[in-house]
Design an enzyme around this catalytic site. Structure first.
Site, PDB file in Angstrom:
ATOM      1  N   ARG A 158      44.154  45.983  45.634  1.00 36.69           N
ATOM      2  CA  ARG A 158      45.224  45.171  46.225  1.00 36.69           C
ATOM      3  C   ARG A 158      45.478  45.504  47.692  1.00 36.69           C
ATOM      4  NH1 ARG A 158      46.355  41.540  42.865  1.00 36.69           N
ATOM      5  NH2 ARG A 158      45.954  42.091  40.702  1.00 36.69           N
ATOM      6  N   ASP A 162      43.125  32.360  33.540  1.00 33.00           N
ATOM      7  CA  ASP A 162      42.591  33.679  33.931  1.00 33.00           C
ATOM      8  C   ASP A 162      43.425  34.846  33.421  1.00 33.00           C
ATOM      9  OD1 ASP A 162      41.131  35.739  34.964  1.00 33.00           O
ATOM     10  OD2 ASP A 162      41.532  35.281  37.070  1.00 33.00           O
ATOM     11  N   HIS A 166      35.332  37.421  44.774  1.00 33.54           N
ATOM     12  CA  HIS A 166      35.913  36.126  44.433  1.00 33.54           C
ATOM     13  C   HIS A 166      35.789  35.251  45.677  1.00 33.54           C
ATOM     14  CE1 HIS A 166      38.756  38.105  41.238  1.00 33.54           C
ATOM     15  NE2 HIS A 166      37.480  38.337  41.001  1.00 33.54           N
ATOM     16  N   ASP A 198      31.640  35.184  34.845  1.00 33.83           N
ATOM     17  CA  ASP A 198      32.742  35.809  34.112  1.00 33.83           C
ATOM     18  C   ASP A 198      33.045  34.907  32.909  1.00 33.83           C
ATOM     19  OD1 ASP A 198      35.484  36.387  33.276  1.00 33.83           O
ATOM     20  OD2 ASP A 198      35.613  37.641  35.068  1.00 33.83           O
ATOM     21  N   HIS A 257      32.958  45.752  43.144  1.00 33.23           N
ATOM     22  CA  HIS A 257      33.858  44.596  43.213  1.00 33.23           C
ATOM     23  C   HIS A 257      34.695  44.688  44.490  1.00 33.23           C
ATOM     24  CE1 HIS A 257      36.592  41.447  42.090  1.00 33.23           C
ATOM     25  NE2 HIS A 257      36.102  41.324  40.873  1.00 33.23           N
ATOM     26  N   GLU A 287      36.000  43.755  31.655  1.00 30.66           N
ATOM     27  CA  GLU A 287      37.228  43.798  32.470  1.00 30.66           C
ATOM     28  C   GLU A 287      38.398  43.490  31.556  1.00 30.66           C
ATOM     29  OE1 GLU A 287      35.889  40.648  35.165  1.00 30.66           O
ATOM     30  OE2 GLU A 287      35.887  42.154  36.756  1.00 30.66           O
ATOM     31  N   HIS A 322      36.514  33.474  32.775  1.00 30.01           N
ATOM     32  CA  HIS A 322      36.731  32.480  33.824  1.00 30.01           C
ATOM     33  C   HIS A 322      36.050  31.151  33.515  1.00 30.01           C
ATOM     34  CE1 HIS A 322      37.495  35.892  36.997  1.00 30.01           C
ATOM     35  NE2 HIS A 322      38.347  35.913  36.001  1.00 30.01           N
ATOM     36  N   GLU A 368      31.479  35.188  42.253  1.00 30.31           N
ATOM     37  CA  GLU A 368      31.962  35.165  40.874  1.00 30.31           C
ATOM     38  C   GLU A 368      32.432  33.766  40.491  1.00 30.31           C
ATOM     39  OE1 GLU A 368      34.546  38.401  39.860  1.00 30.31           O
ATOM     40  OE2 GLU A 368      35.155  37.485  37.965  1.00 30.31           O
ATOM     41  N   HIS A 419      30.508  39.287  33.706  1.00 29.05           N
ATOM     42  CA  HIS A 419      31.776  39.946  33.379  1.00 29.05           C
ATOM     43  C   HIS A 419      32.120  39.489  31.977  1.00 29.05           C
ATOM     44  CE1 HIS A 419      33.293  40.612  37.792  1.00 29.05           C
ATOM     45  NE2 HIS A 419      32.335  41.446  37.435  1.00 29.05           N
ATOM     46  N   HIS A 443      42.678  37.875  30.842  1.00 33.42           N
ATOM     47  CA  HIS A 443      41.609  38.473  30.031  1.00 33.42           C
ATOM     48  C   HIS A 443      42.171  39.043  28.729  1.00 33.42           C
ATOM     49  CE1 HIS A 443      39.084  39.373  33.903  1.00 33.42           C
ATOM     50  NE2 HIS A 443      39.598  38.165  33.900  1.00 33.42           N
ATOM     51  N   TYR A 475      40.820  42.172  45.484  1.00 37.10           N
ATOM     52  CA  TYR A 475      41.332  40.834  45.158  1.00 37.10           C
ATOM     53  C   TYR A 475      41.965  40.159  46.364  1.00 37.10           C
ATOM     54  CZ  TYR A 475      40.991  42.126  40.214  1.00 37.10           C
ATOM     55  OH  TYR A 475      40.540  42.497  38.987  1.00 37.10           O
TER      56      TYR A 475
END
Ligand code: FE
Ligand code: FE
Ligand code: ZN
Length: 287
Positions: free
Chosen positions: A37, A224, A107, A176, A67, A256, A179, A142, A211, A226, A70
């Site tokens: 973040r 979205d 992303h 993913d 990764h 994830e 997703h 992704e 993913h 998970h 975000y």
């Protein structure tokens, strides 16, 4: 052998990540290149990297899947957010070269009302600025759930990005499962058709990682959220087909899921049990 692992905290460095993966019986893993973040990244210790590579080589394991944070949004409407995305992306690509030949997943971004075409143009612009001909890292776009104004909610949108990238041989796709399901692709009833669509639009050779996440919401919900494997709307039987599918079975699968170490070890063990080793596959094929 099924290549599977989960997201591992990078705070203690590479060797610690490798050892943690082995503890969970993982043979690949994902990690955030920096605070997911935030922006800051720890300096890389080449000795730590060397110890990790030795450990990994001894096990005979191959690629890992980094990764991006975000907060990286290459197609924001705010110039300072786009600048942060470019700087972070370029810096991460430099850092990735400490461990040559791996994957860096990100992303694509949210266009926040500017429209898909402008979003795609900005994302491709960042890639064209940051990708280098001599890099050994493959960058993975992704597939996204299509929450808000996310780009990458369809294979076609990812194709649009690829078409504008000069060094597109440096780009792969990370699928993913949560997703694509939330985006409306029926990987439960119609995996074959979804992969055909993928192949026609993007080419299956672009597909480099999966993913593996169950979803809390129905197909096409664009949410979205998970879920643990087998506890969501995708379900265990679908995952058994996914990990064994000839076009997917050799890819790295990254969990994830909302879980803890014990839970991830359990998911890894459960999926390994469902994986048909090569001899079983060829036996059924010759029948
Ligand atoms: Fe992601
Ligand atoms: Fe993901
Ligand atoms: Zn997600």
């Amino acid at each position: 052998m099924l290549k599977i692992g989960n997201h591992i905290s990078s705070s203690k460095g590479y060797e610690a990540m490798g050892r943690q993966a082995l503890k969970l019986k993982a043979n690949t893993f994902a990690f955030f290149t920096r605070n997911p973040r935030g922006g800051s990244a720890k300096a890389i210790d080449p000795e730590d990297v060397r110890r990790f590579q030795e450990l990994w080589k001894k096990q005979g394991y191959d690629r890992i899947v980094a990764h991006a944070p975000y907060t990286l949004n290459a197609c924001s409407d705010k110039p300072e957010v786009r600048r942060f995305a470019r700087e972070t992306f370029a810096d991460d690509l430099k850092r990735m070269e400490y461990t040559p030949g791996n994957y860096y997943n990100f992303h694509p971004g949210s266009h926040v009302g500017q429209g898909v075409e402008e979003g795609v143009r900005l994302i491709a612009g960042m890639l064209n600025e940051c990708l280098k001909p001599d890099q050994t890292t493959t960058v993975l776009l992704e597939t996204m759930a299509g929450k808000g104004s996310e780009i990458g909610r369809s294979f076609e949108e990812l194709r649009m990005i690829l078409d504008q990238v000069t060094l597109s041989e440096k780009i792969g796709i990370c699928l993913d499962t949560c997703h694509v399901w939330d985006a409306g692709y029926d990987i439960v009833e119609n995996l074959e058709y979804v992969l055909e669509e993928f192949d026609n639009t993007l080419g299956l050779s672009r597909l480099r990682a999966v993913h593996i996440n169950d979803s809390m919401n129905p197909k096409g919900s664009h949410k979205d959220r998970h879920a643990r494997i087998g506890e969501g709307t995708i379900g265990l039987e679908a995952f058994e087909r996914i990990i064994n599918h000839p076009s997917l079975r050799n890819l790295p699968f990254i969990l994830e899921t909302p879980n803890d170490d014990e839970g991830w070890a359990g998911e890894i063990a459960a999926l390994r049990k469902l994986y048909l080793e090569n001899d079983c596959i060829s036996r059924t094929e010759t029948l």
